[in-house]
Design an enzyme around this catalytic site. Structure first.
Site, mmCIF file in Angstrom:
data_model
loop_
_atom_site.group_PDB
_atom_site.id
_atom_site.type_symbol
_atom_site.label_atom_id
_atom_site.label_comp_id
_atom_site.label_asym_id
_atom_site.label_seq_id
_atom_site.Cartn_x
_atom_site.Cartn_y
_atom_site.Cartn_z
ATOM 1 N N HIS A 31 -69.238 14.759 -70.640
ATOM 2 C CA HIS A 31 -68.901 13.399 -70.210
ATOM 3 C C HIS A 31 -68.035 12.710 -71.260
ATOM 4 C CE1 HIS A 31 -72.265 13.912 -67.407
ATOM 5 N NE2 HIS A 31 -71.916 12.773 -66.821
ATOM 6 N N PHE A 54 -53.909 1.692 -79.802
ATOM 7 C CA PHE A 54 -55.151 0.988 -79.552
ATOM 8 C C PHE A 54 -54.999 -0.524 -79.782
ATOM 9 C CE2 PHE A 54 -56.792 5.188 -81.241
ATOM 10 C CZ PHE A 54 -57.118 5.696 -79.999
#
Length: 336
Positions: free
Chosen positions: A132, A271
């Site tokens: 995940h 970012f």
């Protein structure tokens, strides 16, 4: 009269159901229609508020940087690599509940026509986990939200010892932050090609799914309720892991701390574009110090001369000198 009485009873039952659902939903300050699909949930979408690291959009022509907006996260999907470039999400206390892990791995049928839909079976016997990106345990408010984390667009081929140890430990630390009153905004992704799992090295698995060389995670933790209110008091954590059983074995996540700026250079991403330039420049250079952490970091890893040790891209063990330079020590000192 019997028919009318039955109809009246049914209406009262329906009204009672919606009132119950409304009351249960008040902790999110929204009314959620239980019959709407998750992607139509009217809850405010905050999962790109920290920024869009690759300027992904919803034009299907952008096959290698296609933006998927799920009910509680966002994905930049790469159809050539057949996994996400990155996944972005917010987790706060309202996303955590008692819903069980669904384990309902499934192809993502929301991908546009012509995109490859990876099947859950493609990772079987490859030596890599279906890792995940957004963890299942971050979405336990209800089964629908948890089930969405099992879409294969949220999976990357991940070295088992990375997935089950240091990566998992960092996920747990993130939830510790949330349970301590922080909201966290996370961008996690992968870059490069080639990792090693339980069957050794590989560059692809299944029907051409790229095995990334690196897995990274950027976390911004804040007591503020929105990105627009974030200040320099926020906690910033950046980690960059090799997708390698060998290098990550017995090494906890603190050994892979780096700066967001270093990940930007290597992964070709940007970012924190959702905050001011001043704050972005500050966050990009942050190196998380576990000794000054607001929430205690539990790790059994050794130190050297009372300094935190880190693992480099090739597995070397080092610490930072007072001058900010790397000084390498015996690799065994980085084992936990």
């Amino acid at each position: 009269p019997v028919f009318l009485m039955t109809l009246k009873t049914a209406k009262l039952a329906t009204l009672s159901f919606f009132l119950t659902f409304f009351i249960a939903s008040c902790d999110r300050a929204v009314i959620v229609d239980p019959f709407l699909p998750p992607d139509l949930d009217p809850r405010t979408f905050t999962h790109l508020d920290l920024g869009n690291p690759t300027s992904a959009d919803e034009n299907p022509a952008n096959t290698d940087n296609f933006l998927l907006k799920k009910s509680t996260f966002a994905i930049s999907y790469n159809n050539t690599l057949r996994h996400a470039n990155w996944v972005s999400w917010e987790t706060n206390a309202t996303y955590l509940g008692n819903a069980a892990r669904t384990d309902d791995f499934a192809p993502d049928n929301s991908l546009p026509t012509g995109f490859v839909k990876v099947l859950p079976t493609e990772f079987f016997t490859t030596g890599f986990d279906r890792g995940h990106v957004l963890p299942s345990a971050d979405r336990t408010f209800n089964s629908a939200e948890n089930r969405e984390t099992f879409l294969m667009t949220n999976m990357i081929p991940q070295a088992p010892l990375l997935n089950r140890e240091s990566w998992n430990n960092l996920e747990q630390y993130c939830r510790d932050l949330v349970r301590s009153g922080y909201n966290i905004y996370v961008v996690a992704g992968a870059y490069g090609t080639g990792g090693d799992g339980t069957n050794g090295a590989a560059t692809t698995v299944g029907n051409g799914v790229n095995v990334p060389a690196r897995n990274y995670k950027i976390i911004v933790a804040t007591k503020q309720t929105s990105v627009s209110m974030i200040t320099r008091d926020a906690i910033v954590i950046a980690t960059d892991f090799p997708n390698s059983n060998d290098i990550t074995n017995n090494r906890d996540w603190v050994r892979f701390i780096t700066t967001p700026e270093e990940i930007e250079k290597d992964a070709k991403v940007s970012f924190f574009t959702g905050v001011s330039t001043t704050l972005r420049n500050d966050f990009r250079k942050r190196l998380f110090n576990i000794d000054d952490a607001q929430i205690k970091v539990e790790t059994s890893c050794k130190k050297f001369d009372n300094r935190t040790l880190y693992v480099g891209t090739e597995g070397g063990c080092y610490y930072f000198t007072n001058g900010g330079n790397k000084s390498y020590v015996d690799r065994s000192l980085c084992d936990c």
